[in-house]
Design an enzyme around this catalytic site. Sequence first.
Site, PDB file in Angstrom:
ATOM      1  CB  CYS A  30     -14.190 -17.042 -41.924  1.00  0.00           C
ATOM      2  SG  CYS A  30     -15.671 -18.037 -42.098  1.00  0.00           S
ATOM      3  CG  HIS A  80     -13.793 -12.411 -38.348  1.00  0.00           C
ATOM      4  ND1 HIS A  80     -13.371 -12.669 -39.629  1.00  0.00           N
ATOM      5  CD2 HIS A  80     -14.660 -13.415 -38.023  1.00  0.00           C
ATOM      6  CE1 HIS A  80     -13.962 -13.794 -40.061  1.00  0.00           C
ATOM      7  NE2 HIS A  80     -14.735 -14.246 -39.101  1.00  0.00           N
ATOM      8  CD  GLU A 129     -13.414  -9.135 -34.342  1.00  0.00           C
ATOM      9  OE1 GLU A 129     -14.509  -9.381 -34.884  1.00  0.00           O
ATOM     10  OE2 GLU A 129     -12.392  -8.803 -34.982  1.00  0.00           O
ATOM     11  CE  LYS A 136     -16.018 -11.094 -42.605  1.00  0.00           C
ATOM     12  NZ  LYS A 136     -14.850 -10.664 -41.812  1.00  0.00           N
ATOM     13  CG  HIS A 163     -18.104 -13.732 -43.836  1.00  0.00           C
ATOM     14  ND1 HIS A 163     -16.809 -13.820 -44.318  1.00  0.00           N
ATOM     15  CD2 HIS A 163     -18.118 -14.434 -42.670  1.00  0.00           C
ATOM     16  CE1 HIS A 163     -16.073 -14.545 -43.480  1.00  0.00           C
ATOM     17  NE2 HIS A 163     -16.850 -14.928 -42.484  1.00  0.00           N
ATOM     18  CG  PHE A 197     -17.453 -21.535 -39.084  1.00  0.00           C
ATOM     19  CD1 PHE A 197     -17.914 -20.879 -37.953  1.00  0.00           C
ATOM     20  CD2 PHE A 197     -18.182 -21.415 -40.256  1.00  0.00           C
ATOM     21  CE1 PHE A 197     -19.072 -20.122 -37.992  1.00  0.00           C
ATOM     22  CE2 PHE A 197     -19.339 -20.662 -40.305  1.00  0.00           C
ATOM     23  CZ  PHE A 197     -19.788 -20.014 -39.168  1.00  0.00           C
TER      24      PHE A 197
END
Lengths: 411, 81
Positions: A166, A306, A317, A335, A340, A399
């Site tokens: 990502c 993110h 985060e 997002k 995403h 990931f």
Amino acid sequence: MPQAMPGFGVAVTGLGLVTPAGIGVDEVWRRVLSGEPTAAPDPALEGMPVDFSCRVPGFDPDRELGRRAAWRLDRSSQLAVVALREALRDSGLDPSTWDGARVGVVIGTALGGVQTYEAQQRELDSSGVGAVSPLLVPMSAPNMVAGYLAMECGASGPNLVTATACASGATAIGTARELLRGGRCDVVITGGVDAPITRTMIAGFTRMGALSRRTSDPRAASRPFDTARDGFVAGEGAAVLVLERNHDARVRGARVHGLISGYGASADAHHATTPDPSGAAAERAVRSALEDAGLSAHDVDHVNAHGTSTKLNDVTEARLVRGVFGDGVAVTSTKGVTGHALGAAGAIEAVCTLLALRDDVVPPTANLDSLDPEVEVDVVAKEPRPGRLRAAVSNSFGFGGQNAVLVVTRS
Amino acid sequence: MGAGVTVDRLAELLVSHFGAPADRVAGGVTFEELEFDSLALVELAMVAQKEFGVEVDEQEFTPEQSVAGAARLIDSRRAAS
């Protein structure tokens, strides 16, 4: 040639977007500012436990590219080529006259041509080898998108794909900046793409527990930082940016949307899918991006997070953002609107961050009705927030524990 | 089925599946002239097999072959089966 000096900003002279929020930069930016979610029931996922997604609306590859080009490309490459064409038009560069050997391509993708792979696997299983397309390999291999973009515009310089899940799109942009800084290229086409919405991939993400299960109300499913969030919504899309050294862009009189001024990268070295709860490596990526830009945390007014809408990401985060920036930055996750788009996400969000600085406005985080009490940062909700923005940070965490952070400054 | 019908169906396939320009597809035109590369010719063998229900080996369609020549090959396979 400047070498590894802090504050080396590369100019962004061209932008192209194909996202669930629309086709074309202006349409996408209007939708992102509106805070209107794009998640909707997806007929291709009928009968699955997660049967909704964020699709590019009305994308017809035959119309956009012509059947002659479209049939040979996986959907991911189709999206990227359309974004490239917009970005090139926007840049004012003319590929028929440039020195192609000085033009590089660096594109991020998490999954490559998985739609083609999956369709051809079905052909093999049902009808045998003779039914498998000779285009299977060139359509599905993850490197191919960068190759096709080079063919599209005669870019014969360094050409590669970055795969950091990502974070792929942000990694690509950071890598592209290095090619300019080191003098290896005069122009770099960069960005990210993914078209990952297949039944197999959605099944996999579902089994991981990563996706929102809000089937009764898909529009409300992507809700970063909200107390009721329960996972991300899979999206697709492409973002392409044209980068040049700032000096070169000025000399040719290009319009400069903004500067990519810093890049930081790190690895959690912790777990396949769970972010390190300490956030130490991700924080190091943020701090090294700031250092690379020659800025301190106090110079930054905005963070495009993110912000996936998963339980774990958003809390980790937020803690990291608070630790670095205190409560002095306006945080958003786009997002909530776009879903995403995996390897495209970091590039789509870099573009949104550039546009936020250009227009001095922070877009709202869609569906943020009740801020998670563990999220102790200033998240913009409901309405876009106008205000002078000096510099901004765009976070991308993949990931595999791969972290990529970009610093964006004004032109 | 007459050869003319096969040529017409094949021509339609070249346009609909491969995006060949409709105004250039005709019986006498070769695949090379339509800018079909080796991968497209293998794909054509595969698609023709589905469309016409005949076995065509992937090497049997060639760049120098005309659309009419390919149609004749398909018809001969069909007659043999």
